[in-house]
Design a protein around this motif. Structure first.
Motif, mmCIF file in Angstrom:
data_model
loop_
_atom_site.group_PDB
_atom_site.id
_atom_site.type_symbol
_atom_site.label_atom_id
_atom_site.label_comp_id
_atom_site.label_asym_id
_atom_site.label_seq_id
_atom_site.Cartn_x
_atom_site.Cartn_y
_atom_site.Cartn_z
ATOM 1 N N ARG A 146 -34.875 34.258 -34.070
ATOM 2 C CA ARG A 146 -36.144 34.176 -33.344
ATOM 3 C C ARG A 146 -36.235 35.178 -32.199
ATOM 4 N NH1 ARG A 146 -36.449 28.315 -31.471
ATOM 5 N NH2 ARG A 146 -34.206 28.401 -31.892
ATOM 6 N N TYR A 169 -37.856 37.928 -34.591
ATOM 7 C CA TYR A 169 -39.045 37.654 -35.401
ATOM 8 C C TYR A 169 -39.748 36.388 -34.912
ATOM 9 C CZ TYR A 169 -36.360 40.638 -38.590
ATOM 10 O OH TYR A 169 -35.626 41.657 -39.138
ATOM 11 N N LYS A 170 -41.068 36.426 -34.897
ATOM 12 C CA LYS A 170 -41.840 35.236 -34.543
ATOM 13 C C LYS A 170 -41.670 34.156 -35.598
ATOM 14 C CE LYS A 170 -46.465 33.811 -33.088
ATOM 15 N NZ LYS A 170 -47.854 34.277 -32.802
ATOM 16 N N ASP A 171 -41.595 34.556 -36.870
ATOM 17 C CA ASP A 171 -41.417 33.626 -37.987
ATOM 18 C C ASP A 171 -40.280 34.154 -38.871
ATOM 19 O OD1 ASP A 171 -41.552 31.918 -40.124
ATOM 20 O OD2 ASP A 171 -43.672 32.285 -40.577
ATOM 21 N N GLY A 217 -44.678 40.052 -34.042
ATOM 22 C CA GLY A 217 -45.081 39.026 -33.088
ATOM 23 C C GLY A 217 -45.304 39.433 -31.650
ATOM 24 N N TYR A 236 -39.560 35.575 -23.445
ATOM 25 C CA TYR A 236 -39.384 34.337 -24.210
ATOM 26 C C TYR A 236 -39.245 33.166 -23.240
ATOM 27 C CZ TYR A 236 -37.874 37.707 -27.767
ATOM 28 O OH TYR A 236 -37.796 38.777 -28.635
#
Length: 279
Positions: free
Chosen positions: A124, A127-129, A82, A109
Motif C-alpha cells: 500500500r 499502490y492505492k489498490d 493513486g 499517508y
C-alpha cells in the motif's frame, strides 16, 4: 500527453516562485519561513529556480523524457496508482532557460495505528489498490527494525532526480529538506521516510539527504522499478527534522569548504564530485 499540452503545463508554473506558493499551517512559523527563504535562495544561487506542482501527469512525462539518466517513476509518485493533489506534491527545478532539471516529490499517508511495515508488506506504500494494481508476483519484505514503529502521519519523500549537468551543486542537501519541511507544515507529519538503494547508501547519498537513521532491510521484488530492489529505510521524526533544518546553512558551508580544499589540491575550481540522487 501531446507536445502542445506538455508545453502548456510547463508554462503554467514557470512564472511562480516557491516561497510565494507556500502556506505555513503547522510547526514553528518563524523558523520554517526563514528556512524556506534561505533554501530557495541557495537553489537559485546554484542556477535552479524552484516551483511547487501537484501535476503528477507532468512529473510522469518529465520522467519519461529523462530515462537515459533516471530510472522509471516509482508507483508511489505515479498518478496511475493513486497520488494526487490531496496527498502529494512535487518540486520542479528549472534552469535559467526554463528547462526542468530537477524533481523532488512527496506522498502523504495517514497510517493511523498501522505501521510502515504493514504498508510495505501489503504494497500500500506503492499502490492505492495493490490487489488490482501490483504486478504478478510482486512482493515487498522488510526487516528494517523501525518499520514496525513508524505510524501515524507519515510522508514518503522521493522521486529525487537531478540532471547530470546540475549534479555536484549540493542540491541533494537542498531539495529533500525543502520537501520534508513542506510536508511537515502542510500535514503535520510525525515521520518522514524514504527508500534508498543500497548502492546509493554506500555512496553516502542518504547521509547527504540529511538522514542519520539508515536501516538496510528492504527487498522489493518484481516491481516496474527493478526486478530486485535492495534498499534501506531512511527516516526521521518531526523533532529531528526541525533540528536538521537548523543545521542547513552549516551543511552547505561544509560543502563549500570541501570544494575549496579540493580546488586547492587539484588547482581546479568547482563543485565537489556529484552524488547520484535516489528517487
Amino acid at each position: 500527453m501531446t507536445i502542445h499540452t506538455l508545453k502548456t503545463r510547463l508554462l503554467q508554473t514557470r512564472s511562480q516562485r516557491l516561497p510565494d506558493q507556500l502556506i505555513l499551517n503547522h510547526g514553528p512559523r518563524e523558523q520554517l519561513g526563514r528556512f524556506f527563504l534561505e533554501a530557495d535562495k541557495a537553489a537559485r544561487d546554484r542556477g535552479v529556480f524552484l516551483t511547487l506542482s501537484t501535476d503528477f501527469e507532468l512529473l510522469r512525462e518529465v520522467n519519461k523524457m529523462n530515462l537515459k539518466h533516471w530510472h522509471g517513476l516509482a508507483p508511489s509518485f505515479d498518478p496511475a496508482y493513486g497520488i494526487d493533489a490531496s496527498c502529494g506534491y512535487w518540486l520542479i527545478g528549472r534552469n535559467a532557460d526554463g528547462e526542468i532539471i530537477s524533481t523532488q516529490a512527496a506522498h502523504f499517508y495517514d497510517m493511523g495505528k498501522e505501521t510502515l511495515a504493514d504498508y510495505l508488506t501489503s504494497l500500500r506504500l506503492f499502490y492505492k489498490d495493490p490487489d488490482a494494481q501490483k504486478r504478478p508476483g510482486e512482493t515487498c519484505s522488510v526487516t528494517s527494525p523501525s518499520a514496525t514503529a513508524i505510524h501515524g502521519r507519515v510522508v514518503f519523500s522521493g522521486s529525487t532526480w537531478i540532471h547530470p549537468d546540475y549534479r555536484g551543486r549540493s542540491l541533494p542537501k537542498i531539495l529533500p529538506r525543502i520537501s520534508r519541511a513542506l510536508a511537515m507544515t502542510r500535514w503535520g507529519t510525525d515521520f518522514t521516510i524514504s527508500l534508498v538503494s543500497m548502492a546509493l547508501v554506500e555512496k553516502g547519498v542518504a547521509a547527504a539527504y540529511g538522514y542519520d537513521r539508515i536501516e538496510p532491510g528492504i527487498e522489493w521484488l518484481g516491481s516496474a522499478v527493478s526486478p530486485r530492489y535492495l534498499g534501506a529505510l531512511v527516516w526521521m521524526p518531526q523533532a529531528e527534522l526541525l533540528a536538521d533544518l537548523g543545521r542547513f546553512r552549516e551543511s552547505l558551508d561544509d560543502d563549500a569548504r570541501r570544494a575549496a580544499a579540493a580546488a586547492g589540491q587539484t588547482g581546479i575550481a568547482g563543485d565537489p564530485p556529484p552524488a547520484v540522487p535516489a528517487g
